[in-house]
Design a protein around this motif. Structure first.
Motif, PDB file in Angstrom:
ATOM      1  N   GLN A  89       0.890  -0.988   0.054  1.00  0.00           N
ATOM      2  CA  GLN A  89       0.027   0.023  -0.047  1.00  0.00           C
ATOM      3  C   GLN A  89       0.784   1.270  -0.087  1.00  0.00           C
ATOM      4  OE1 GLN A  89      -2.651   0.529   3.298  1.00  0.00           O
ATOM      5  NE2 GLN A  89      -3.792   1.913   2.537  1.00  0.00           N
ATOM      6  N   SER A  90       0.610   2.089  -0.765  1.00  0.00           N
ATOM      7  CA  SER A  90       1.345   3.329  -1.064  1.00  0.00           C
ATOM      8  C   SER A  90       0.663   4.365  -0.366  1.00  0.00           C
ATOM      9  CB  SER A  90       1.592   3.856  -2.376  1.00  0.00           C
ATOM     10  OG  SER A  90       2.491   4.908  -2.711  1.00  0.00           O
ATOM     11  N   GLY A  91       1.505   5.457   0.061  1.00  0.00           N
ATOM     12  CA  GLY A  91       1.043   6.732   0.840  1.00  0.00           C
ATOM     13  C   GLY A  91       2.268   7.849   0.915  1.00  0.00           C
ATOM     14  N   PHE A  92       2.104   8.461   2.154  1.00  0.00           N
ATOM     15  CA  PHE A  92       3.033   9.433   2.160  1.00  0.00           C
ATOM     16  C   PHE A  92       3.767   9.388   3.420  1.00  0.00           C
ATOM     17  CE2 PHE A  92      -0.531  11.366  -0.235  1.00  0.00           C
ATOM     18  CZ  PHE A  92       0.084  12.049  -1.308  1.00  0.00           C
ATOM     19  N   ASN A 122      10.069  13.392  11.106  1.00  0.00           N
ATOM     20  CA  ASN A 122       9.308  12.303  10.281  1.00  0.00           C
ATOM     21  C   ASN A 122       8.370  11.760  11.346  1.00  0.00           C
ATOM     22  OD1 ASN A 122       8.201  10.501   8.760  1.00  0.00           O
ATOM     23  ND2 ASN A 122      10.124   9.216   8.389  1.00  0.00           N
ATOM     24  N   ARG A 123       6.962  12.334  10.945  1.00  0.00           N
ATOM     25  CA  ARG A 123       6.090  12.237  12.084  1.00  0.00           C
ATOM     26  C   ARG A 123       5.420  10.567  11.589  1.00  0.00           C
ATOM     27  NH1 ARG A 123       1.638  16.401  12.699  1.00  0.00           N
ATOM     28  NH2 ARG A 123       0.991  14.964  14.251  1.00  0.00           N
ATOM     29  N   GLY A 124       5.515  10.521  10.673  1.00  0.00           N
ATOM     30  CA  GLY A 124       4.876   9.055  10.283  1.00  0.00           C
ATOM     31  C   GLY A 124       4.323   8.712   8.980  1.00  0.00           C
ATOM     32  N   TRP A 125       3.540   7.908   8.556  1.00  0.00           N
ATOM     33  CA  TRP A 125       3.185   7.449   7.470  1.00  0.00           C
ATOM     34  C   TRP A 125       1.578   7.512   7.421  1.00  0.00           C
ATOM     35  CZ3 TRP A 125      -0.549   3.860   5.585  1.00  0.00           C
ATOM     36  CH2 TRP A 125      -0.302   3.518   4.269  1.00  0.00           C
ATOM     37  N   ALA A 126       1.046   8.007   6.221  1.00  0.00           N
ATOM     38  CA  ALA A 126      -0.300   8.176   6.086  1.00  0.00           C
ATOM     39  C   ALA A 126      -0.874   7.664   4.659  1.00  0.00           C
ATOM     40  CB  ALA A 126      -1.110   9.512   6.234  1.00  0.00           C
ATOM     41  N   PRO A 127      -1.983   6.848   4.466  1.00  0.00           N
ATOM     42  CA  PRO A 127      -2.373   6.274   3.256  1.00  0.00           C
ATOM     43  C   PRO A 127      -2.697   7.493   2.266  1.00  0.00           C
ATOM     44  CG  PRO A 127      -4.076   6.110   4.847  1.00  0.00           C
ATOM     45  CD  PRO A 127      -2.824   6.569   5.350  1.00  0.00           C
ATOM     46  N   ARG A 128      -2.623   7.155   0.898  1.00  0.00           N
ATOM     47  CA  ARG A 128      -2.879   8.098  -0.136  1.00  0.00           C
ATOM     48  C   ARG A 128      -4.254   8.038  -0.428  1.00  0.00           C
ATOM     49  NH1 ARG A 128       1.012   7.977  -4.890  1.00  0.00           N
ATOM     50  NH2 ARG A 128       0.085   5.958  -5.057  1.00  0.00           N
ATOM     51  N   ASN A 129      -4.823   9.178  -0.921  1.00  0.00           N
ATOM     52  CA  ASN A 129      -6.212   9.161  -1.346  1.00  0.00           C
ATOM     53  C   ASN A 129      -6.168   8.521  -3.070  1.00  0.00           C
ATOM     54  OD1 ASN A 129      -8.945   9.704  -2.953  1.00  0.00           O
ATOM     55  ND2 ASN A 129      -9.052  11.361  -1.345  1.00  0.00           N
ATOM     56  N   ASN A 130      -6.651   7.448  -3.442  1.00  0.00           N
ATOM     57  CA  ASN A 130      -6.526   6.776  -4.512  1.00  0.00           C
ATOM     58  C   ASN A 130      -7.414   7.537  -5.565  1.00  0.00           C
ATOM     59  OD1 ASN A 130      -4.724   4.809  -3.674  1.00  0.00           O
ATOM     60  ND2 ASN A 130      -6.305   3.385  -2.868  1.00  0.00           N
TER      61      ASN A 130
END
Length: 259
Positions: free
Chosen positions: A103-106, A124-132
């Motif tokens: 799963q790709s994100g930011f 680097n606060r963390g990862w979040a998913p991208r709006n597909n």
């Protein structure tokens, strides 16, 4: 010995081809093993660095060499308007995790104005998913206002992905923006502020701010390297066995014909 010599001298093309397969297979196999050993060594080095005394970003202007891969605490105020969202970053997969690593994100890079000193620390606060449906829509995250205290691990950069071309010119810095890679020096030039020569990867988990911080261990992928090495060595062995068996069969046929 005479049989082996005969297999080589009477089948030069086949011998050279088989030799190439064996050499390439063995070289690739050993390279995969070396990559696995590198990851294991890095993980052991990181674990040793994390056992050292926790650094404080507010008390000293630490250099990258002395702070790299060590734990650090920092206190300051987040500047969300200057955030950088790093695109095309896979979801972190912790040890034993079963999440979809594809799963790709930011990754959210946010500057922290350190308390008591005129210096910025990028976090680097963390990862979040991208709006597909809309790639330009940024994830909704919560940022604490006022003074915050965070803890994390120091790294030289948040990791890099392949990028076509090089960024040129000035970027709009009045609002959060999407980038492929993060360049610490470039951010300092854009904002004209003094920065720590590293980034801090935040470790805090369990906070419902829309970000995932269950970071994958550095040994992630070691088993995959071992599997690839096995496949390459198997290819080399298969090439040799094919050359040997086919040569013996061909030699036997010629022997039967001569009788």
């Amino acid at each position: 010995m005479n049989i082996f010599y005969s297999l080589v001298t009477k089948r030069i093309v086949a011998t050279v081809s088989a030799l190439l397969v064996v050499v390439i297979g063995c070289a690739a196999g050993f390279w995969q093993l070396s990559r696995a050993n590198e990851k294991i060594a890095l993980a052991e080095h990181l674990a040793a660095r994390q056992q050292m005394t926790i650094l404080n970003a507010n008390t000293q202007d630490w250099g990258l060499e002395e702070a790299n891969q060590r734990r650090m605490i920092a206190r300051g105020i987040y500047l969300p308007q200057a955030s950088v969202w790093l695109d095309n970053r896979p979801r972190p997969l912790p040890a034993g995790g079963v999440a979809n690593a594809a799963q790709s994100g930011f990754l959210l890079m946010m500057p922290l104005k350190l308390e008591g000193v005129d210096r910025i620390l990028w976090v680097n606060r963390g990862w979040a998913p991208r709006n597909n449906e809309d790639r330009e829509t940024l994830p909704l995250v919560k940022t604490r206002e006022g003074l915050v205290s965070i803890e994390g691990i120091v790294f030289a950069h948040p990791g890099k992905v392949y990028e076509l071309g090089k960024k040129t010119g000035d970027a709009a810095i009045g609002a959060p923006r999407i980038e492929q890679n993060f360049e610490l020096e470039r951010e300092g030039q854009l904002h004209h502020w003094e920065q720590s020569p590293f980034i801090l990867r935040e470790n805090e988990v369990g906070v419902e701010d829309g970000l995932l911080r269950e970071w994958a261990p550095l040994t992630t992928g070691v088993d995959r390297h071992y599997a690839y090495a096995f496949q390459w060595f198997a290819l080399a062995l298969s090439g040799f066995l094919f050359w040997l068996i086919s040569g013996l069969i061909q030699q036997r046929k010629h022997g039967d014909q001569s009788e």
